[in-house]
Scaffold this motif. Structure first.
Motif, short mmCIF file in Angstrom:
data_model
loop_
_atom_site.label_atom_id
_atom_site.label_comp_id
_atom_site.label_asym_id
_atom_site.label_seq_id
_atom_site.Cartn_x
_atom_site.Cartn_y
_atom_site.Cartn_z
N ALA A 145 0.84 -1.20 0.00
CA ALA A 145 0.00 0.00 0.00
C ALA A 145 0.88 1.24 0.00
O ALA A 145 2.02 1.21 0.44
N LYS A 146 0.30 2.33 -0.51
CA LYS A 146 0.94 3.64 -0.37
C LYS A 146 0.13 4.41 0.66
O LYS A 146 -1.09 4.48 0.58
N CYS A 147 0.84 4.98 1.62
CA CYS A 147 0.19 5.73 2.69
C CYS A 147 0.01 7.19 2.26
O CYS A 147 0.68 7.67 1.35
N ARG A 148 -0.88 7.90 2.94
CA ARG A 148 -1.17 9.30 2.59
C ARG A 148 0.01 10.22 2.81
O ARG A 148 0.09 11.29 2.22
N ASP A 149 0.97 9.82 3.67
CA ASP A 149 2.15 10.67 3.88
C ASP A 149 3.27 10.36 2.88
O ASP A 149 4.35 10.91 2.97
N GLY A 150 2.99 9.47 1.91
CA GLY A 150 3.97 9.17 0.87
C GLY A 150 4.83 7.96 1.14
O GLY A 150 5.62 7.57 0.29
N THR A 151 4.70 7.36 2.33
CA THR A 151 5.47 6.15 2.61
C THR A 151 4.78 4.95 1.97
O THR A 151 3.59 4.99 1.66
N TYR A 152 5.55 3.89 1.77
CA TYR A 152 5.01 2.64 1.27
C TYR A 152 4.97 1.64 2.42
O TYR A 152 5.92 1.53 3.19
N SER A 153 3.85 0.94 2.53
CA SER A 153 3.68 -0.07 3.57
C SER A 153 3.92 -1.46 2.98
O SER A 153 3.60 -1.71 1.82
N PHE A 154 4.46 -2.34 3.80
CA PHE A 154 4.72 -3.72 3.40
C PHE A 154 3.86 -4.67 4.23
O PHE A 154 4.15 -5.84 4.35
N SER A 155 2.78 -4.14 4.77
CA SER A 155 1.87 -4.88 5.63
C SER A 155 1.26 -6.07 4.90
O SER A 155 1.01 -6.00 3.70
N THR A 156 1.02 -7.14 5.64
CA THR A 156 0.39 -8.32 5.06
C THR A 156 -1.09 -8.40 5.41
O THR A 156 -1.78 -9.32 4.98
N HIS A 157 -1.58 -7.45 6.21
CA HIS A 157 -2.99 -7.38 6.60
C HIS A 157 -3.50 -5.97 6.34
O HIS A 157 -2.75 -5.01 6.47
N HIS A 158 -4.77 -5.83 6.01
CA HIS A 158 -5.34 -4.49 5.79
C HIS A 158 -5.51 -3.74 7.10
O HIS A 158 -5.26 -2.53 7.15
N ARG A 159 -5.88 -4.44 8.15
CA ARG A 159 -6.16 -3.78 9.42
C ARG A 159 -4.89 -3.12 9.98
O ARG A 159 -3.86 -3.77 10.16
N GLY A 160 -4.98 -1.84 10.23
CA GLY A 160 -3.86 -1.10 10.81
C GLY A 160 -2.84 -0.59 9.82
O GLY A 160 -1.93 0.15 10.20
N THR A 161 -2.98 -0.95 8.56
CA THR A 161 -2.01 -0.51 7.55
C THR A 161 -2.02 1.02 7.45
O THR A 161 -3.08 1.63 7.35
N CYS A 162 -0.88 1.62 7.52
CA CYS A 162 -0.67 3.07 7.40
C CYS A 162 -1.35 3.85 8.54
O CYS A 162 -1.57 5.05 8.42
N SER A 163 -1.64 3.19 9.65
CA SER A 163 -2.38 3.85 10.73
C SER A 163 -1.63 5.04 11.32
O SER A 163 -2.26 5.98 11.80
N ARG A 164 -0.35 5.02 11.29
CA ARG A 164 0.44 6.15 11.81
C ARG A 164 1.00 7.01 10.68
O ARG A 164 1.90 7.83 10.90
N HIS A 165 0.46 6.80 9.49
CA HIS A 165 0.95 7.52 8.31
C HIS A 165 -0.20 8.16 7.53
O HIS A 165 -0.12 8.34 6.32
N GLY A 166 -1.29 8.48 8.23
CA GLY A 166 -2.41 9.18 7.62
C GLY A 166 -3.43 8.30 6.92
O GLY A 166 -4.33 8.77 6.26
N GLY A 167 -3.27 6.98 7.05
CA GLY A 167 -4.18 6.06 6.39
C GLY A 167 -3.68 5.65 5.01
O GLY A 167 -2.67 6.15 4.51
N VAL A 168 -4.40 4.75 4.39
CA VAL A 168 -4.03 4.22 3.08
C VAL A 168 -4.51 5.17 2.00
O VAL A 168 -5.68 5.55 1.95
N SER A 169 -3.61 5.54 1.12
CA SER A 169 -3.94 6.35 -0.05
C SER A 169 -4.33 5.44 -1.21
O SER A 169 -5.26 5.73 -1.96
N GLU A 170 -3.60 4.31 -1.33
CA GLU A 170 -3.82 3.40 -2.45
C GLU A 170 -3.32 2.01 -2.10
O GLU A 170 -2.23 1.86 -1.57
N TRP A 171 -4.16 1.01 -2.37
CA TRP A 171 -3.72 -0.39 -2.20
C TRP A 171 -3.00 -0.81 -3.47
O TRP A 171 -3.42 -0.47 -4.57
N LEU A 172 -1.92 -1.52 -3.31
CA LEU A 172 -1.10 -1.96 -4.44
C LEU A 172 -1.24 -3.47 -4.61
O LEU A 172 -0.96 -4.21 -3.70
N GLY A 173 -1.67 -3.87 -5.78
CA GLY A 173 -1.75 -5.31 -6.07
C GLY A 173 -2.79 -6.06 -5.45
O GLY A 173 -3.75 -6.20 -5.01
#
Length: 92
Positions: free
Chosen positions: A64-92
């Motif tokens: 996923a790409k987070c709203r602050d521009g970081t990329y997440s490598f999370s394996t679960h949707h729950r909590g992904t990008c929670s400290r980075h403004g939330g998910v901007s875009e799911w990848l794949g």
């Protein structure tokens, strides 16, 4: 002797998948990323912490790409990008 040790390790990993999961990590190219480091997720897997890409390309293993521009490598949707403004875009 080596064969016995290998068989013992194989059966241990088969009987206890949590041990095998501790050493599982998605293919992430650390040289593509600004921030370094891993965390252990709820499955016991080592996962790269959210990070910015040096080249602005989607890094290998990003989920996923987070709203602050970081990329997440999370394996679960729950909590992904929670400290980075939330998910901007799911990848794949």
């Amino acid at each position: 002797m080596r064969l016995i040790a290998l068989l013992a390790l194989t059966s241990l990993l088969t009987l206890n998948p949590a041990i095998a999961k501790q050493h599982t990590r998605a293919a992430v190219q650390d040289d593509e990323l600004i921030e370094k480091g891993d965390y252990t997720n709820s499955d016991g897997q080592e996962v790269h912490r959210p990070a910015h890409s040096k080249s602005d390309k989607i890094p290998d293993g990003a989920s996923a790409k987070c709203r602050d521009g970081t990329y997440s490598f999370s394996t679960h949707h729950r909590g992904t990008c929670s400290r980075h403004g939330g998910v901007s875009e799911w990848l794949g």
